[in-house]
Design a protein around this motif. Structure first.
Motif, short mmCIF file in Angstrom:
data_model
loop_
_atom_site.label_atom_id
_atom_site.label_comp_id
_atom_site.label_asym_id
_atom_site.label_seq_id
_atom_site.Cartn_x
_atom_site.Cartn_y
_atom_site.Cartn_z
N ILE A 1 0.84 -1.20 0.00
CA ILE A 1 0.00 0.00 0.00
C ILE A 1 0.87 1.25 0.00
O ILE A 1 0.57 2.23 -0.69
N SER A 2 1.96 1.23 0.75
CA SER A 2 2.88 2.37 0.74
C SER A 2 3.44 2.61 -0.66
O SER A 2 3.58 3.75 -1.09
N GLY A 3 3.74 1.53 -1.38
CA GLY A 3 4.22 1.68 -2.75
C GLY A 3 3.15 2.24 -3.67
O GLY A 3 3.44 3.07 -4.54
N VAL A 4 1.91 1.80 -3.49
CA VAL A 4 0.80 2.35 -4.28
C VAL A 4 0.69 3.85 -4.06
O VAL A 4 0.57 4.64 -5.01
N PHE A 5 0.77 4.29 -2.80
CA PHE A 5 0.67 5.71 -2.50
C PHE A 5 1.90 6.50 -2.97
O PHE A 5 1.83 7.72 -3.14
N ALA A 6 3.01 5.79 -3.17
CA ALA A 6 4.26 6.47 -3.56
C ALA A 6 4.38 6.68 -5.07
O ALA A 6 5.30 7.36 -5.52
N ALA A 7 3.47 6.10 -5.84
CA ALA A 7 3.62 6.08 -7.30
C ALA A 7 3.79 7.47 -7.90
O ALA A 7 4.61 7.67 -8.81
N ASN A 8 3.02 8.43 -7.43
CA ASN A 8 3.15 9.79 -7.96
C ASN A 8 4.31 10.55 -7.35
O ASN A 8 4.94 11.38 -8.01
#
Length: 375
Positions: free
Chosen positions: A92-99
């Motif tokens: 989930i942290s990676g998903v939020f980090a995409a931008n």
């Protein structure tokens, strides 16, 4: 993991933005709304983190003499969530980090890398001081200047999630233009090697090595993960939960926890189940909403809960161990659940108090607005 918006959840948008700017917590003005399933998943993960620490650092340290194996069952239950808890958190942290990783280096270096290193170093010092008053509390702590230096540099403490995010952001930004397989495959190999015990992993290095691949997977596969959540069905929930349960059972029966590649594979199944379950929770908006609210304030829980638990352990250990059979029998089953709730509630109360006295610098690098890898 890591942000706080509860105090402004019911205010008008303008007031919420002013509060976010003042505390450095929450989304920037004009930012798109976060997916509730992702925040709900984070809420579940932080509950599991605190519950695991309650079980292994307090509950199992109590001298239980109730004549039934309830404490052992709690320990065994907590172990079943090990392949789920941190891999899902980092995904989930990676998903939020995409931008975030698309921004210029100076923004990423200050807002993410320096921000997380600042929080890690600051709270490591706080933990070291507070934990000194609970010397019998079973957790990693620095007892010398050399030990503190080691935790600051090469062997992260219980706050290793913050340390990991600083390193992961650096790597993700540095390799942003590289072919994804050239980054994901070595990260997967590193995870498998560490999980198999083929690398020296003192302290919390094992988690650092094992979870990079999940952060990168969330970062690179965000569209696929979001589609997986958006199309989640009851049938898929049954299938993924069954697959996770079967994988745990086979791994336990075969004694395959340290077979090369097994642990990361089971964690992938666990993440698929976790995303599906979080998405299906939206059918119960009250529960999902509350978990999502908690999922947006995981930083204060993460950094504060260990000192709170250490103090409670010092206060409760002897009295609970000294209870008679009847007294212990009344509390042995629900003790971890109640104490987990107390620890989380106390952590959030301490957070609100610190913000009230303008100590927001404890939760964000001064001059930055956000604390987590978002959007």
């Amino acid at each position: 993991m890591i942000r706080g918006t509860t105090a402004t959840a019911d205010r008008p948008d303008a007031a919420r933005v002013r509060s976010h700017r003042r505390t450095g917590i929450g989304p920037a003005a004009g930012a798109p709304r976060r997916a509730q399933w992702a925040d709900a998943a984070k809420g579940v993960c932080i509950i599991l983190v605190v519950l695991w620490h309650v079980v292994v650092k307090d509950y199992l340290q109590v001298d239980w003499h109730v004549g039934v194996p309830v404490p052992g069952l709690w320990g065994a239950l907590g172990e079943q969530f090990l392949p789920l808890r941190m891999p899902l958190f980092f995904t989930i942290s990676g998903v939020f980090a995409a931008n975030a990783v698309r921004r210029p280096w100076r923004v990423v270096a200050r807002g993410r890398v320096a921000g997380f290193l600042y929080l890690y170093a600051l709270w490591l010092l706080i933990h070291t001081v507070v934990l000194a008053v609970a010397p019998d509390f079973p957790t990693d702590r620095a007892t010398s200047a050399l030990g503190l230096l080691e935790q600051l540099t090469v062997t992260p403490s219980n706050l290793w999630y913050l340390y990991a995010l600083a390193l992961y952001f650096t790597l993700a930004k540095a390799t942003r233009t590289a072919p994804r397989l050239l980054v994901l495959v070595p990260a997967g190999v590193l995870s498998a090697v560490a999980a198999a015990g083929l690398l020296e992993t003192p302290g919390n290095r094992a988690g650092l090595y094992q979870n990079l691949v999940f952060f990168l997977a969330g970062l690179y596969l965000r569209p696929q993960i979001e589609r997986w959540a958006a199309t989640a069905t009851g049938r898929r929930l049954v299938l993924t939960s069954g697959a996770y349960g079967l994988a745990l059972a086979v791994m336990a029966v075969a004694g395959a926890q340290q077979w090369w590649g097994v642990w990361p594979l089971v964690s992938v199944v666990a993440v698929a189940f976790g995303v599906t379950a979080a998405a299906r929770l939206e059918r119960w908006p009250t529960l999902s909403g509350r978990l999502a609210t908690l999922g947006r304030v995981t930083l204060p829980v993460y950094v504060i809960h260990m000192p709170v638990l250490a103090v409670l352990h010092r206060l409760l250990h002897e009295p609970v161990s000294g209870l008679g059979d009847v007294g212990q029998g009344l509390i042995v089953l629900g003790y971890p659940v109640v104490l987990t709730g107390v620890v989380i509630g106390t952590s959030l109360a301490v957070h609100r108090g610190l913000l009230a006295v303008r100590a927001g610098w404890l939760f964000a690098l001064p001059g930055t607005r956000r604390l987590e890898p978002a959007r």
